[in-house]
Structures are given as structure tokens and as C-alpha cells.
Design an enzyme around this catalytic site. Structure first.
Site, PDB file in Angstrom:
ATOM      1  N   LYS A  24       0.745  -1.018  -0.653  1.00  0.00           N
ATOM      2  CA  LYS A  24      -0.428  -0.248   0.414  1.00  0.00           C
ATOM      3  C   LYS A  24       0.844   1.236   0.035  1.00  0.00           C
ATOM      4  O   LYS A  24       1.883   0.873   0.809  1.00  0.00           O
ATOM      5  CB  LYS A  24      -1.219  -0.216   1.005  1.00  0.00           C
ATOM      6  CG  LYS A  24      -1.989   1.299   1.827  1.00  0.00           C
ATOM      7  CD  LYS A  24      -2.704   0.629   3.039  1.00  0.00           C
ATOM      8  CE  LYS A  24      -4.313   2.380   2.870  1.00  0.00           C
ATOM      9  NZ  LYS A  24      -5.009   1.993   4.194  1.00  0.00           N
ATOM     10  N   SER A  43      -9.465   1.645   2.636  1.00  0.00           N
ATOM     11  CA  SER A  43      -8.487   2.913   1.720  1.00  0.00           C
ATOM     12  C   SER A  43      -7.582   1.322   1.365  1.00  0.00           C
ATOM     13  O   SER A  43      -6.988   1.951   0.249  1.00  0.00           O
ATOM     14  CB  SER A  43      -7.875   3.221   2.831  1.00  0.00           C
ATOM     15  OG  SER A  43      -7.432   3.109   3.878  1.00  0.00           O
ATOM     16  N   SER A  78     -10.211  -0.423   7.006  1.00  0.00           N
ATOM     17  CA  SER A  78      -9.786  -0.236   5.542  1.00  0.00           C
ATOM     18  C   SER A  78      -8.232  -1.586   5.247  1.00  0.00           C
ATOM     19  O   SER A  78      -7.999  -1.616   3.922  1.00  0.00           O
ATOM     20  CB  SER A  78      -8.215   0.734   5.147  1.00  0.00           C
ATOM     21  OG  SER A  78      -8.913   2.279   5.916  1.00  0.00           O
TER      22      SER A  78
END
Lengths: 95, 494
Positions: free
Chosen positions: B79, B154, B178
Site C-alpha cells: 500500500k 482505503s 481499511s
């Protein structure tokens, strides 16, 4: 909780954010709805409840005051928007 | 056989048996990424060449007859809020558009120690604030099951890449759901560890008392192996737990006889999608059939978790994002007359709408006159929520909820209404507030073929329990075996 334009301006100044006129109305409405959403918390009687700041028991961690890392100054400055003589360059702060 | 469809442990077996090389596997995943990326858009930065070099190193090791660990030679991605030395780390924000860290995050160091070829950095909601990956400054990632739908957020880029086959595993972060929510929307496995189990050093902070880094994988075995590689005490994270090392793969026994499971009565009510409800109740039946006892519970504080979360996370975000001031790194506005204007213009131009909204809410909640009513109150609610969970864990070994009340929604459907978007986190935020471990695993599909996630929550440091439960469920249902068929806008397979 009703949020006014002054509230948002005051808070924006604290947060060093600028709010443009065309985004003001929606922003005030959004923030008001979120704060109103949070107003439900007042329903709960927390008179005798202590706040929890760390969900898992935490203790402050200390170490010896010795320099243990060794970074290259140029590497550390490599992301600086403006630099000079090995320092970050900023607008004049003191008159 | 498409190597990009395999799990890490399947790839490991083939590598050990010398039936394939890591370079072949890595190239297969790279080709898959190149094919799917025009449609899925999960990558912000690609490091394919570097990945192949790592793969080559692993192949040399194998050729020399050396042993390899479970993740060696298995292509992974990260990420984009995890600092990677020499590689742009943007948090999907204009503020860090050209930021190149001079150090690796702790977990990145760990993955590199495992010699997993790192393919690149994955898209996310800006500064991890969002539930759909739509607040990314750069692009919106699509759900591989339906490119008109969101992958969740996210960590949407992570879930989409692992789902589509353009990474075998990924590391995401979870502050209010997330990792788990996108895993649920994309039909993959996502785990948020107990707070403090995985070092946050090098993970760009959003809400420091809630953030945790965790694996996003194709199955529970891979999840356990990735967890093994990233869990360790780190002196550079003062909240990092210093506890004896555990081998999480030992929990994968498939045996849950006699375990007591709590099912959340609160969530099976108005607002839940019928297919999700069916899949969730069916999951409870599966657990019963495997020998567990299932009972219902109601959390007193359930309805307060979401508002408390938005106050706490907003407040912590307002503090954490104060560092983005255009001075030492990141974006700096070109227009300013003095320092204050530099700060205001930089931050207003550099941050997106959702980030600004959350900073303002957080600043408000912390400001004089409101601190007690909002921030302190929310932290007291936190105590109530923790006590609530503790009560449940006296009766149950673990508790289950649906991960989300609906399946993936359409792109653009909720982005204009923050509160509606926040409801996506309903089932997941209380877990972060209490610092507990939780995993989302695929448990079915809705009538439109979109994945549904089952959420398993355990008490602090009970990763072994929730992995054991997840593995038992997975082995008896095999939803993890499904692979998304990526279709273009015309509905044709790409």
C-alpha cells in the site's frame, strides 16, 4: 450542534487550512452533519468512566541518550521543496 | 496453469519441487498486471525490474540447493502509505506526489528480508481516509469482479491487485476497516492484527491509536505466513508489543469443535442487504456443523462506535497531518507572502476534500470548549466499547459479524455524501477502537456475483483463534478458490 461559518473559519485557521468561498457551504454542511452524528455520544452516561487513550496497555518507552542513527544529510534534504547550505529554506519568520 | 492465480503456499511448493522458477512466477504476475491494469488501475508505482532481480536471487538460492522460506520468491505489493526506500510513497495525495523516502518501513524491511519480489506501490484513499479508494488524488481503482464498482478502501489497490492476480499478496493498513472492508468487497482475505503486534514505523500515520498494518492474501494459510514475517518487536515504534514469537501457521488445524461463537444480533437488522444476511447466517450454520456452539449477543455500545471513531480518528488525523506544512518534504505552494500563507496555501492545495473535512472535524473536536464534549467523551465511549467486548469474550471464544452490510457499491454512488460513505465501516470500526484482531474472509456472493465477507473478531492477541476459525470455515466452503473474471466495459472478458 449547529456549526456556523465563523466556527469553520476559526477551526480552519487553527488547522492552517484555507476555505474557498465556493466550497464553504458544502463544507459547513458536511462538518455539521458529522458533528451532529457525534452528538449521540452525549446519550451515554460516562460520569464514572475513565477515558482510554490506548486500547492495549501501553507504557512509555525510553532509551539511552546516545546517537544511534547515521543519516546522510543530503539524503534527508532530498525531499525539501527549497534548501540552501544544508538547511531547509523558509520565508522570513522574524521581522 | 496460470501462476498468477496461485496462492503463496502453492507457489512455494512448486519452487521447492523446482517445477517453476521465481522469475517465471514473477513474470506471470507482471504480465497479468500489465493486462489488467488498464481496467483495474491498482498500481501507483511499478518496480517490476527490481522484482525480477529479487526473483533471480531466489532462483540462484534454490539452484544452490539452499532452503527457502514460505514467502521467498513470491511476488508482493505494498500500500502506498508504507515508506519504501528510493521508491515514491505518495499516500495517494498531491501532498506527497514526489516524495521518495530515504528509509524502509519496518514491515517493508521484513518483506525484503523474505526476498519477496516487490512489484510496486498500490493505490489507496488519500492518507487512508475513505472506504472506496475514490479519494485518491491520482485515480480510482476498480473492483475486478465488476469494474463499475469500487474495490472498497482505503486499501482498495491491495485488495484489487490480490483479487485480479497482479500481486500474490499485499500489505495494507487498517484504521477503521481499511484492510477488512476492501478484502470483503474483492473476495480476498484481510487481517487486522491486535494493536501493537505489527510495527507502524514507516507507515504514514493517520490515527496513531487505531492504525495497524496487515496482510491481504488469497487464503488463510498465506495470511498466517505473511503475519509470521511481519510480527516482531520494533524499538522504533514505541507502541510495539514485546512478546514471545508465535508461529501462526500452527493454528491452521481445521478443528473448531467445542468453540463458542457469538453472532451479532445488532447487525442483522434494517439496512443489511438480503444476500449478505443470508450468507452470514449460512456461515453461522457452517460453524455449527463443524462442531461449534453459536449464541447471540448484543453490544450495548454498538451504535456509538461509528461516531466515536470519527471523532477519535479525526482528532488524531488533525495532529498527524500537521506535519505536512511544505517545509521539509512534500508539496509547497508557489503562492505565499509569509509563513502563515505558505502553510495555508500548501495544505489547502495539497490535501483533497475528504482529508480537509476530517482535519477540520478533528480540530473542532480538540479545540477549547469542545474537547470534553467530543474528544474526551469519545475516549470514554472507547472504554465502554472495550468493556462491552470484554463481556462478550467471557462467554465466547470469538464473535462474528458480516464485514459490511452490503457488497461493493458503484463508483460515484456514495462519494458526495460523507455520512453514507462512513456507514461502510459500521461493522469494522469498533475493532480498531478496542485494538482487537479481526479477519475478513470470503463467505459467498450476492445475486450479482459480488463477494461477501465474513468478519471474525477475537480478543486481544488471539490471532491464532481467529485464524483457526477462518481456516476451518475456508477449508469447508472453498469460497477462496474463486478467481475474478475481469471484464471490460462491454462485458467481455479481457
Amino acid at each position: 450542534m449547529k456549526i456556523t461559518s465563523q466556527d469553520v473559519e476559526y477551526v480552519a485557521n487553527l488547522a492552517r487550512l484555507k476555505i474557498h468561498d465556493d466550497e464553504k457551504d458544502k463544507l459547513i454542511a458536511d462538518i455539521e452533519s458529522i458533528i451532529e452524528f457525534a452528538d449521540v455520544l452525549s446519550e451515554v452516561d460516562t460520569e464514572n468512566i475513565e477515558p482510554t487513550y490506548h486500547a492495549i496497555k501501553a507504557q512509555n518507552v525510553l532509551r539511552e541518550d546516545i546517537v544511534t542513527n547515521n543519516y546522510d544529510r543530503d539524503e534527508l534534504l532530498s525531499n525539501a521543496p527549497s534548501k540552501q547550505d544544508g538547511c531547509f529554506e523558509v520565508p522570513k519568520v522574524v521581522e | 496453469m496460470n501462476y498468477y492465480d496461485l496462492t503463496a503456499h502453492e507457489i512455494h511448493e512448486l519452487l521447492v519441487k523446482k517445477e517453476v522458477t521465481s522469475v517465471e512466477v514473477t513474470n506471470s504476475v507482471i504480465e497479468r498486471a500489465e493486462k489488467t491494469e488498464p481496467y483495474i488501475e491498482s498500481y501507483l508505482e511499478r518496480t517490476f525490474e527490481c522484482a525480477v532481480n529479487t526473483a533471480r536471487k531466489v532462483d540462484e538460492k534454490i539452484a544452490k540447493g539452499e532452503d527457502i522460506s514460505p514467502l521467498e520468491g513470491v511476488p508482493a505489493a505494498l500500500k502506498d502509505n508504507l515508506c519504501t526506500k528510493g521508491v515514491k510513497t505518495t499516500c495517494a495525495s498531491k501532498m506527497l506526489e514526489n516524495f521518495v523516502p530515504c528509509y524502509d518501513a519496518f514491515v517493508v524491511k521484513k518483506i525484503k528480508e523474505q526476498n519477496s519480489p516487490v512489484l510496486g506501490k498500490l493505490n489507496m484513499d488519500e492518507f487512508a481516509m475513505g472506504s472506496s479508494t475514490e479519494t485518491s488524488y491520482f485515480k480510482t481503482t476498480k473492483n475486478p469482479y465488476d469494474i463499475n464498482k469500487v474495490p472498497g478502501g482505503s486499501s482498495g489497490g491491495c485488495a484489487a491487485a490480490v483479487c485480479a492476480g497482479s500481486a500474490v499478496y499485499a500489505l495494507g493498513s487498517d484504521t477503521g476497516g481499511s484492510i477488512r472492508q476492501p478484502a470483503s468487497f474483492c473476495g480476498v482475505v484481510g487481517l487486522k492484527p491486535t494493536y501493537g503486534l505489527v510495527s507502524r514505523f514507516g507507515c504514514v500515520a493517520f490515527a496513531s491509536s487505531l492504525d495497524q498494518i496487515g496482510p491481504i492474501t488469497r487464503d488463510v494459510t498465506d495470511c498466517a505466513n505473511v503475519l509470521n514475517s511481519i510480527v516482531a518487536h520494533d524499538e522504533l515504534d514505541s507502541t510495539s508489543l514485546d512478546i514471545p514469537k508465535v508461529d501462526y501457521t500452527k493454528a491452521l488445524t481445521g478443528d473448531i469443535r467445542g468453540m463458542k461463537i457469538g453472532i451479532a444480533a445488532d447487525y442483522i437488522q434494517d439496512g443489511i442487504n438480503e444476500d449478505v444476511k443470508k450468507a452470514f447466517l449460512s456461515a453461522a450454520e457452517t460453524f455449527k456443523a463443524l462442531g461449534a456452539q453459536v449464541g447471540e449477543y448484543t453490544m450495548k455500545a454498538a451504535k456509538y462506535a461509528l461516531p466515536a471513531y470519527y471523532i477519535i480518528s479525526g482528532a488524531e488525523a488533525s495532529s498527524n497531518l500537521a506535519r505536512f506544512d511544505g517545509i521539509r518534504y512534500g508539496y509547497r505552494s508557489k503562492k505565499y507572502e509569509d509563513l502563515t500563507e505558505l502553510y495555508k496555501n500548501t495544505r489547502s492545495e495539497g490535501f483533497g476534500a475528504e482529508v480537509k473535512r476530517r482535519i477540520l472535524v478533528g480540530t473542532y473536536a480538540l479545540s477549547a470548549g469542545y474537547y470534553d464534549a467530543y474528544y474526551k467523551k469519545a475516549q470514554k465511549i472507547r472504554t465502554v466499547i472495550i468493556n462491552d467486548f470484554n463481556e462478550q469474550f467471557e462467554k465466547f471464544d470469538f464473535i462474528i459479524t458480516p464485514t459490511t452490510l452490503s457488497t461493493a457499491f458503484s463508483i460515484g454512488e456514495k462519494i458526495e455524501n460523507p455520512l453514507e460513505m462512513y456507514l461502510n465501516d459500521l461493522c469494522t470500526v469498533s475493532v480498531n477502537i478496542a485494538g482487537l484482531p479481526a479477519i475478513s474472509i470470503p463467505c459467498g456472493f450476492d445475486s450479482g456475483g459480488m463477494p461477501i465477507g465474513l468478519h471474525i473478531i477475537g480478543k486481544a492477541l488471539s490471532e491464532e483463534t481467529i485464524l483457526r476459525a477462518a481456516y476451518a470455515f475456508e477449508q469447508n466452503t472453498r469460497f477462496n478458490k474463486k478467481r475474478a473474471i475481469v471484464k471490460n466495459k462491454e462485458g467481455r472478458e479481457i
